[in-house]
Design a protein around this motif. Structure first.
Motif, PDB file in Angstrom:
ATOM      1  N   HIS A  77       0.861  -1.196   0.000  1.00 47.86           N
ATOM      2  CA  HIS A  77       0.000   0.000   0.000  1.00 47.86           C
ATOM      3  C   HIS A  77       0.892   1.238   0.000  1.00 47.86           C
ATOM      4  N   HIS A  79       1.378   5.376  -1.914  1.00 47.51           N
ATOM      5  CA  HIS A  79       1.007   6.469  -2.830  1.00 47.51           C
ATOM      6  C   HIS A  79       2.333   7.159  -3.153  1.00 47.51           C
ATOM      7  N   ARG A  86       3.741  18.185   1.988  1.00 47.92           N
ATOM      8  CA  ARG A  86       2.738  18.917   2.770  1.00 47.92           C
ATOM      9  C   ARG A  86       3.265  19.225   4.177  1.00 47.92           C
ATOM     10  N   HIS A 182     -10.243   8.925  -4.866  1.00 45.10           N
ATOM     11  CA  HIS A 182      -9.420   9.281  -3.710  1.00 45.10           C
ATOM     12  C   HIS A 182     -10.040  10.511  -3.041  1.00 45.10           C
ATOM     13  N   SER A 219     -11.617   5.266  -1.771  1.00 41.54           N
ATOM     14  CA  SER A 219     -11.614   5.662  -0.368  1.00 41.54           C
ATOM     15  C   SER A 219     -13.063   5.812   0.083  1.00 41.54           C
ATOM     16  N   HIS A 270      -6.441   0.080   6.382  1.00 35.54           N
ATOM     17  CA  HIS A 270      -6.580   1.005   7.524  1.00 35.54           C
ATOM     18  C   HIS A 270      -7.340   0.310   8.657  1.00 35.54           C
ATOM     19  N   SER A 295       0.360   5.997   9.128  1.00 31.25           N
ATOM     20  CA  SER A 295      -0.656   7.052   9.081  1.00 31.25           C
ATOM     21  C   SER A 295      -1.361   7.181  10.433  1.00 31.25           C
ATOM     22  N   THR A 327      -0.547  11.772   5.111  1.00 27.78           N
ATOM     23  CA  THR A 327      -0.694  11.066   6.386  1.00 27.78           C
ATOM     24  C   THR A 327       0.461  10.115   6.692  1.00 27.78           C
TER      25      THR A 327
HETATM   26  O1  NIG Z   1      -3.965   6.291   2.867  1.00 26.88           O
HETATM   27  N1  NIG Z   1      -7.594   8.344   1.591  1.00 26.88           N
HETATM   28  C1  NIG Z   1      -6.545   8.428   2.159  1.00 26.88           C
HETATM   29  N2  NIG Z   1      -5.416   8.386   1.468  1.00 26.88           N
HETATM   30  C2  NIG Z   1      -4.151   8.489   2.087  1.00 26.88           C
HETATM   31  C3  NIG Z   1      -3.828   9.872   2.443  1.00 26.88           C
HETATM   32  C4  NIG Z   1      -3.410  10.595   1.258  1.00 26.88           C
HETATM   33  C5  NIG Z   1      -3.077  12.042   1.495  1.00 26.88           C
HETATM   34  O2  NIG Z   1      -3.413  12.639   2.544  1.00 26.88           O
HETATM   35  O3  NIG Z   1      -2.469  12.594   0.567  1.00 26.88           O
HETATM   36  C6  NIG Z   1      -4.010   7.472   3.197  1.00 26.88           C
HETATM   37  O4  NIG Z   1      -3.910   7.796   4.382  1.00 26.88           O
END
Ligand code: NIG
Ligand code: FE
Length: 413
Positions: A77, A79, A86, A182, A219, A270, A295, A327
């Motif tokens: 998992h 991204h 950020r 997302h 999501s 999660h 996260s 996160t």
């Molecule tokens: O897995 N939906 C949540 N997505 C990410 C957070 C991505 C972000 O804040 O850029 C997650 O925590």
């Protein structure tokens, strides 16, 4: 006398943590050896079972100096592809702003979307490659990479193309997940109900046609998409023959894991707020619980996923880094393993199974990856450690000696 060489490579003087389904903790075989032929594991066993001189058995013989060989880590998992960072939001959060409030005010995912759309493909590739290298240096040989910071046709395609190219240019097996659901992109703020139909009718079919999608993610959360919207996406994925997975029950019980189970998802991820009903459904569907302690840590979450219930219902637990700019700005799976032990009270063995055998299942790769088993792909790592648990014990220390990808030594990555 003519030698009767049978293998390409033989690793001797090692201990193995195979993570197979034998009842031995970690699937340990001590004082062992492992042989590779082509890109596959050809043989594993006790070194004392090897009869001929080692150099007669393989073209190359390596001593592991009594370190440990384990399957290459699978980060199921991430991204990993995004522009900017950020840290500004991080400062605001430390002053008391919540993740939800920042997202609603146009920060959060949507701000990364703007930055990612604006960056050209070459620069985005280079920045993502830089991050990937750090993850790989800690023994990752398979990685899942999500889209979801484009949320428009061209930019989602750009992200997924980069993911494919990373897999071609680095010694790692990349699995892509399309995460169009997302967040709601800015263009649809005035017509939110139109986004999911467009995603299902235009965006997903286009990306699928271009062979960019290995699985479909979404999501399901009160600040993201509803149960009904995710159901539409999953139905579309199913009609295209694509497996699904879901960000579920992270901030609230949205019944996401239940939906994931109904669609026989590879994983629900999660799960801090999962209900027992959803848990029961997961145990019947074979869906893996992917837990993401980084996260949890960054959000200063206090609601721990119900670990004992996962154990009770025999739901396989995987661990992912969730590497992302909001996160989980981390590039260390080893640190994440430590967090899983400390924050979730998982055992070192559960955590290591979570980045090997169970992570393989979370990506549908259980037949070929995730354990040291003859016939599987020879992705493994030699670690300079005394016991397997040591990998979950240190913070900021990387005891990698060698990474082997598809049978070949690829260190340093
Ligand atoms: O897995 N939906 C949540 N997505 C990410 C957070 C991505 C972000 O804040 O850029 C997650 O925590
Ligand atoms: Fe995520």
């Amino acid at each position: 006398m003519e030698k009767n060489i049978i293998w390409d490579t033989l690793w001797i003087d090692v201990n193995l943590a195979t993570f197979d389904d034998s009842q031995v903790p970690y699937g340990v075989i001590e004082d062992a050896a492992i042989a590779v032929q082509g890109d596959k594991i050809a043989w594993i066993g006790s070194q004392s079972d090897l009869k001929a001189p080692y150099t007669d058995l393989a073209h190359e013989v390596h001593s592991g100096n009594h370190g440990w060989i384990m399957p290459g880590f699978i980060d199921c998992h991430t991204h990993l592809i995004y522009a900017g960072n950020r840290s500004q939001e991080f400062e605001l959060r430390l002053q008391g702003a919540t993740y939800e409030a920042l997202a609603e005010a146009g920060g959060g995912i949507r701000s990364t979307v703007l930055a990612t759309r604006a960056m050209d493909e070459k620069t985005l590739f280079e920045q993502s490659a830089k991050r990937l290298k750090v993850l790989l240096s800690e023994g990752v040989t398979t990685i899942e990479i999500k889209s979801g910071y484009g949320l428009a046709l061209e930019s989602e395609e750009k992200m997924l193309r980069i993911a494919r190219r990373l897999g071609e240019q680095f010694p790692v097996n990349v699995r892509t997940s399309f995460l169009g659901a997302h967040a709601l992109p800015d263009e649809f703020l005035n017509a939110p109900d139109a986004y999911i139909p467009w995603l299902c009718d235009v965006l997903l079919p286009y990306l699928h046609e271009h062979h960019l999608v290995d699985a479909v993610d979404a999501s399901c959360e009160h600040i993201a998409f509803s149960f009904e919207e995710v159901k539409q996406i999953f139905s579309k994925a199913k009609s295209l023959g694509l497996p699904v997975k879901l960000h579920a029950d992270q901030l609230s019980d949205s019944k996401g894991a239940l939906l994931a189970a109904e669609f026989q998802a590879f994983s629900a991820d999660h799960l801090e707020y999962i209900s027992e009903d959803s848990l029961k459904a997961m145990s019947n569907s074979g869906t893996v619980a992917v837990l993401l302690p980084a996260s949890f840590y960054y959000l200063r979450e206090t609601h721990v996923p119900p670990i004992n219930l996962f154990r009770q219902y025999k739901i396989p637990i995987a661990i992912g880094s969730d590497s992302n700019p909001g996160t989980a700005p981390t590039l260390s799976l080893l640190t994440t393993l430590n967090m899983a032990c400390i924050l979730f009270r998982l055992t070192p063995e559960e955590v290591l199974r979570g980045v090997t055998v169970h992570a393989a299942k979370a990506l549908g790769l259980q037949e070929t990856h995730g354990t040291l088993t003859p016939g599987k792909i020879a992705d493994f790592v030699l670690w300079d450690i005394e016991r397997p648990a040591e990998l979950t014990y240190w913070i900021g220390y990387n005891p990698v000696v060698h990474i082997v990808k598809s049978g070949k030594i690829v260190t340093p990555v």
